[in-house]
Design an enzyme around this catalytic site. Structure first.
Site, mmCIF file in Angstrom:
data_model
loop_
_atom_site.group_PDB
_atom_site.id
_atom_site.type_symbol
_atom_site.label_atom_id
_atom_site.label_comp_id
_atom_site.label_asym_id
_atom_site.label_seq_id
_atom_site.Cartn_x
_atom_site.Cartn_y
_atom_site.Cartn_z
ATOM 1 N N GLU A 166 36.348 83.473 16.911
ATOM 2 C CA GLU A 166 35.518 83.182 17.751
ATOM 3 C C GLU A 166 35.094 84.497 18.955
ATOM 4 O O GLU A 166 36.104 84.996 19.207
ATOM 5 C CB GLU A 166 35.727 81.582 18.502
ATOM 6 C CG GLU A 166 34.544 81.169 19.295
ATOM 7 C CD GLU A 166 36.030 80.196 20.131
ATOM 8 O OE1 GLU A 166 34.893 79.187 20.890
ATOM 9 O OE2 GLU A 166 37.152 79.542 20.189
ATOM 10 N N LYS A 184 28.726 74.944 20.832
ATOM 11 C CA LYS A 184 29.394 74.319 20.149
ATOM 12 C C LYS A 184 30.394 72.726 21.477
ATOM 13 O O LYS A 184 29.770 72.845 22.811
ATOM 14 C CB LYS A 184 31.388 74.873 21.317
ATOM 15 C CG LYS A 184 32.383 74.685 21.155
ATOM 16 C CD LYS A 184 33.033 75.439 21.517
ATOM 17 C CE LYS A 184 34.527 75.140 21.717
ATOM 18 N NZ LYS A 184 35.983 75.874 21.775
ATOM 19 N N CYS A 192 35.695 76.681 16.571
ATOM 20 C CA CYS A 192 37.010 76.687 17.331
ATOM 21 C C CYS A 192 37.371 74.544 18.138
ATOM 22 O O CYS A 192 37.924 73.919 16.699
ATOM 23 C CB CYS A 192 37.867 76.802 18.848
ATOM 24 S SG CYS A 192 39.502 77.180 19.335
#
Length: 282
Positions: A43, A116, A153
């Site tokens: 990431e 995200k 993540c």
């Protein structure tokens, strides 16, 4: 038998974006030379993990996908090597900022951008200062012989993320990550929890999982690596330790995975009519 070879990269990064891109490029080439068709960097590999502090000056580093150095470099590399590279980047969209991922295909084109969905906010991981919650919904892309789902993540801790992508047709789950020490509690080591959460997704969805983390110490925050690839039963096929930089690869038998998924019956036996509570606020 339908096979696919996948790779995860593990590196330490500095605030020199050109040097970081060069390091990732070297390992992407190494992975491709080993036969990898989908290659996952960690990431936000463009720089150090900047979300440990709140600094308004860092918003200047965000760029749209078609202007971002990391995305442009991976596009050229993917086209040259004929591979897929899910590329995490700090995205600017007008006045809005996202922790995003560009899925780059083997023709070098961006197949789409995922933003995200779950944004953490805690000591050392103050992402809500920088990022809006993603507005793209979860994404699944056509890959070589398999549909690819990618969570970023903090998404990896949520079983809903994995299940949603599976219901969209994903056959492989990828998670680029930046996670390490917890500044508020030096006795807390989440490395084992981090892996167990994703291995749980593999088992409960009967799907291989590929996770790439960073390593190194950045301003007192140490990233614990332990990147891994596991199969649909949660068995670890390849892994890296807490400090090393490098590439791991694994070749997966997609026909076997499909048989195992059908045999377990998890998707046959779902009861969506009972799950309404999952969509309600607490």
């Amino acid at each position: 038998m339908t096979e696919i070879t996948v790779a995860a990269l593990q590196l330490a990064f500095s605030n020199d974006i050109d040097a970081n891109i060069a390091k990732v490029t070297r390992l992407v080439r190494e992975a491709a030379a080993k036969g990898a068709q989908v290659i996952l960097p960690p990431e936000l590999f463009e720089g150090e993990y900047f979300c440990r502090v709140e600094d308004e000056g860092l918003f200047a580093n965000a760029k749209p996908a078609d202007e971002h150095k990391a995305v442009l470099a991976m596009q050229a590399l993917a086209a040259e090597l004929k591979v897929h590279i899910p590329t995490s980047f700090f995205e600017a969209d007008g006045p809005h900022y996202y922790n995003s991922l560009a899925m780059i295909g083997p023709d070098g084109r961006v197949q789409g951008v995922y933003r995200k969905s779950h944004i953490p906010d805690g000591p050392g991981y103050e992402e809500k200062f920088y990022f809006r919650p993603g507005n793209t919904g979860f994404k699944v892309w056509d890959g070589p012989a398999a549909k690819i789902g990618v969570g970023v993540c903090w998404d990896q801790w949520y079983p809903e993320t994995a299940r949603a992508m599976m219901l969209m047709g994903a056959q492989l789950l990828f998670y680029p990550t930046a996670i390490g020490s917890e500044p508020h509690d030096t006795s807390l080591d989440t490395a084992r929890l981090w892996r167990r959460a994703m291995v749980g997704h593999a088992v409960s969805n009967v799907v291989p999982v590929i996770a790439a983390n960073r390593v190194g110490t950045e301003h007192g925050q140490t990233f614990y690596g332990t990147s891994f690839i596991c199969d649909e039963r949660g068995d670890i096929l390849a892994e890296l330790d807490r400090e090393e930089e490098g590439v791991i690869t694994a070749t997966l038998d997609l026909d076997r995975v499909k048989r195992h998924r059908a045999a377990f019956g998890f998707f046959r036996d779902r009861r969506p009519e009972l799950y309404g509570r999952l969509t309600q606020d607490i």
